[in-house]
Scaffold this active site. Structure first.
Site, mmCIF file in Angstrom:
data_model
loop_
_atom_site.group_PDB
_atom_site.id
_atom_site.type_symbol
_atom_site.label_atom_id
_atom_site.label_comp_id
_atom_site.label_asym_id
_atom_site.label_seq_id
_atom_site.Cartn_x
_atom_site.Cartn_y
_atom_site.Cartn_z
ATOM 1 N N GLU A 134 1.233 6.705 -6.678
ATOM 2 C CA GLU A 134 0.029 7.891 -6.554
ATOM 3 C C GLU A 134 0.474 9.301 -6.582
ATOM 4 O OE1 GLU A 134 -3.128 6.991 -3.535
ATOM 5 O OE2 GLU A 134 -2.959 9.330 -3.143
ATOM 6 N N LYS B 34 0.819 -1.271 0.042
ATOM 7 C CA LYS B 34 0.122 0.082 -0.059
ATOM 8 C C LYS B 34 1.003 1.402 0.009
ATOM 9 C CE LYS B 34 -3.890 2.521 0.710
ATOM 10 N NZ LYS B 34 -3.397 3.737 1.133
#
Lengths: 341, 341, 341, 341
Positions: free
Chosen positions: B195, B188
């Site tokens: 991102e 993550k």
């Protein structure tokens, strides 16, 4: 040797004086008559205007321009009709070398010579000497050798490199004929690109040292918008930046003239609060980067340094707002509020 | 299947509802009772406090934490004495995987299990489903499979990759057991690093498009502090950014969910003037970069994206002042004045 | 509507077929006759050569070039004498928008129109549709609307943005008249710049995941040339990259079409060992960066992505040798030996 | 003053000699007896082993370690039981300051003192003097002042900063007590971070100069995989890099000690072909970057410099393959073939 000098600003004025002191015959002009007077007081001959300056020089003339890059073309177009075949125009400002190539071509059609000279040394050149990077035809550049030699710092400005013996080369005096037209400003352009990277290196390092006290500061509000410092105990240093810069000047791997300047500036004001931190750029960093792109050569450090300057002037603002808008879009993050997503 | 959910904020609340709708028995608690009421109205069972929540669950219990990363340790230490051997604690927040490894070790001494879950999907997960990256012991993770499956978007959320046939894998449903403790948050973390880079890519590109009208603007004062635009004729475009973002959503190589969000934000306000552009970071970008450094893996894009966020918050200010001070030192450059050196 | 298509390579051939399937009259030419045959089999009309192609079209003609950027000028100069006033030439390749502005000016003197079209969609456009960014005069672009509409993916290719209702705009179909001549390729250029940044974001992230097993590898020799991993226990993950990419496709913040492609490539070969990793660049990334520089807009992410490509081709080699030479100079560091200084 | 010196490698040996020459009583030990002999020949006293070294020193002892960072803990644990309360251990290697803080705490429990010293100067320090950055308790550091003073270059190593008058400060001698434990290595760490940035600045600039002949080279094959140089006429310079480096040493803004070294290396081999260009890093660059991240301070230049080193060692290879795979995925681009998409 005789030379005309047009533009007696921060560098040109000092160059004229240095030439006069070396025994050269220097005819000077500036749109600001007080600058002319200053140079004249040191022994330069004053010209009332450009035609007068040309008249005061013997053929083949050498006229050195030290005017802002944006003004060079205008001065040249005024000057050209006044000159005679075989005369030389030198541009010692921060011109883009593309312009050198164009100008040399234009002047060549009139049997005039063009020499591009990148000059480094800033406002300190009168004492320290000026470093010259020169582009143009070999015979013309050689003809002007006494001028470059007088302006240059000379071999004693640094210890000689191991293996360098005998009569010092021009490079060891602090000037170099780098190649044909444009080569001087090309090398100066890259010089300034390197300067950007070095300056940014010191600036980042000093900024990291300044924030070495992060663990001493009162913790920010416990909202989740900024990651808390995991180990405040590791950031409890109040570093004396003026002293650090001073210490590094002697014996360290990062000693340099820029560091000397940093030490002086920090001594005067450790917080540097006289400066707003809007950092200008005069073009050479951009051009260096464009050369790197054209040549397919990676320049991540110089580009980061250039973009940091752009950023210091607020040019990333819209990009930053895009980021905030996206963060709100996927995570409902309002600026400065909860952060989880 | 039965699960306890602690923390019903922006994501936790929606996850509880999604689980209830999938037929799971979800016992919920939040320090804000109105959040509990919202979930209860959708069919979740309310707990009055943590002991109550534990009591309402059968052994072996599974308790999922969706609380801010900074609060996880406190909740776990309250929770631990209430739990029984064999129970599982899941942390679905944005914890640093180093903390996962520590916590799993601590819980193991009490015969409790720990599962770390990186959850992506933001506030849209109720409709869109949540993507899960899971770390922990295989048997425990498998036991919770129905929960992950219910939360995940499912295979229809994207067309199947060429070569993928038969029963969809977990990954094709939108969740994955990535490895032992910490692997979920590790993946993550890197997800968020990516991102950052993607967001910055769009932000930079849109900023360049926005300034494609540079040649139409009144030229800045002719001081030499900023390089003039050499070819204003090449920058005479007024680009309609909301329309561009919308167009790219269909058929282009850069279509993505982030672009969908950008199009929505730009449609609402092309100038994004509701945002100040102070971009927060919640830690994963930093940790991604630290992982890259530890692994000796270059991450120039992700680091540039992270530092742009720092810069948007004024953290380069001292560095910028150093640059201005140096420019003054060697060239006598006052900020915003003549530039030559 | 009628259109001539020159160049039936990877994209042009598929565009012709998509137009024919939409009912348009498409006259095609390629220097490779087998490409012509393929298009003809789908219903396109074959031209034997450029004059033939022009003859087969009615005035005012529209001729679309899908040839390499380097070949555009040559094709235009062959084509121009064959065309009649009012005819339109479209360039759908990856031309630099500077060339568009020049070409449009040249064609205008012959009463010919020029439209620049940036086309995205790659080899997948036949099924997926092509995204178009268009520059040129408004009336000419509008005249060609049916062609763009047929090539574009259409509104159903993505869910409509919140607030978008009624008849879909052109942008929602996947094409946009971005502005006057050059605007199409300008927007496409920035599109590709963004693409560079996004690709590099995924590439860096996947590389970090791949090396998450650094702590499992046998420690390197204990010479001091490479810093030892301080915490090998934190890097003991063997991450299944194909599964991770697949999982992220559903529900995550970083889902995108590029990620779909990454998942497909990793499924085929997790180690990607069919690739040497010498990454080419076709110019748009460079031009995006030059636009950023001209506009004074920071682009640290896109530049890092571009320079990573240059680096992958060995273009940093001399710079790296300089670093090694300096390290030897101040520390006596031989490459791969003791490191202390 | 009396001091024990353990580790007589590239720097330690020269430091011992410099101390002896300044009249200090220096007891030396190294696992390599020939190094001991060299120092003894200059007047140092030889120790046969660590217990012997301790025995040869009077209380309160000062023992200076100049061993690889990885060996410091082992030497300290051997040394500790031999020492007496009040004795001082100095670590002059490149330790991470986190380790300093830990070690100082461990030694404190035994009434021993710990001083961390970052030493810069490399193999040149014998003649040039060593620059010292010192962390530890004030009284202990002051007690050792004569040692630091003897090792430091002295005030004459650089001209005094304007405004600095009277008795030179320690910083002006080339050493500084930077703060409590760890402060010495913290400042040295940042020093090395700056060094990375400066080195990369020169390396990038020289690489750009080297490729200034791009327009003279035979054009690459006309495949579209690499963008052709649009203006070969602007890149026709064969720059003499050794001469350029030499010239910049005198009078230019970028003169520095690193440039002196570059000039020497280039004089010996302009192509630097004795180096493979695999650039190591000994940790400080990484730690500097981690400090920047912890402090939320942007460090784009130093990070770019660090990642360039990683890249030089092939650590981007998998990332590069991802890029090639994606390019093949959307555009059918085989590496080194047609580029259009």
């Amino acid at each position: 040797m005789q030379i005309g000098m047009i533009g007696l600003g921060r560098m040109g004025g000092k160059m004229a004086i240095r030439l006069v002191k070396a025994g050269h015959d220097c005819v000077v002009y500036d749109h600001d008559s007080s600058e002319i007077a200053t140079a004249a007081a040191e022994g330069a001959r004053s010209a009332k205007n450009l035609p007068d300056l040309v008249k005061l020089l013997e053929r083949p003339r050498a006229v050195w321009l030290m005017v802002p890059a944006a003004a060079v073309d205008a001065v040249i177009s005024t000057l050209t009709p006044l000159l005679s075949p075989g005369d030389v125009v030198l541009d010692g400002g921060n011109s883009y070398y593309h312009d050198d190539i164009r100008r040399a071509g234009e002047l060549r059609t009139k049997d005039l010579h063009y020499v591009d000279v990148g000059v480094s040394g800033g406002v300190w050149g009168l004492e320290r000497g000026f470093c010259h990077m020169i582009g143009g035809d070999t015979d013309i550049v050689q003809r002007l050798d006494p001028i470059f030699r007088a302006l240059a710092p000379g071999v004693d400005a640094a210890s000689r490199t191991v293996g360098a013996t005998g009569k010092p080369s021009n490079a060891e005096m602090g000037f170099l004929h780098c190649g044909p037209t444009g080569a001087g400003h090309f090398v100066k352009m890259v010089h300034n690109g390197i300067e950007y990277g070095m300056m940014a290196s010191y600036a980042e390092g000093l900024n990291i040292l300044k924030h070495a006290n992060a663990g001493l500061l009162a913790p920010a509000k416990t909202d989740a918008e900024t990651t808390p410092l995991r180990r405040p105990d590791l950031y409890k240093y109040d570093i004396d930046l003026p002293q650090v810069a001073e210490m590094w000047r002697r014996g360290s791997v990062i000693s340099s003239w820029l560091l000397d300047l940093a030490a002086a500036a920090l001594r005067e004001s450790p917080a540097l609060d006289g400066y707003a931190g809007r950092v200008s750029d005069s073009g050479e960093g951009r051009w260096t980067l464009q050369a790197a792109i054209d040549e397919s050569v990676p320049a991540p450090v110089i580009s980061a340094a250039l973009f940091a300057r752009f950023g210091s002037r607020g040019e990333a603002d819209y990009a930053d707002r895009v980021l905030s808008a996206l963060r709100f879009g996927f995570g409902g993050h309002l600026e400065k509020t909860d952060e989880r997503h």
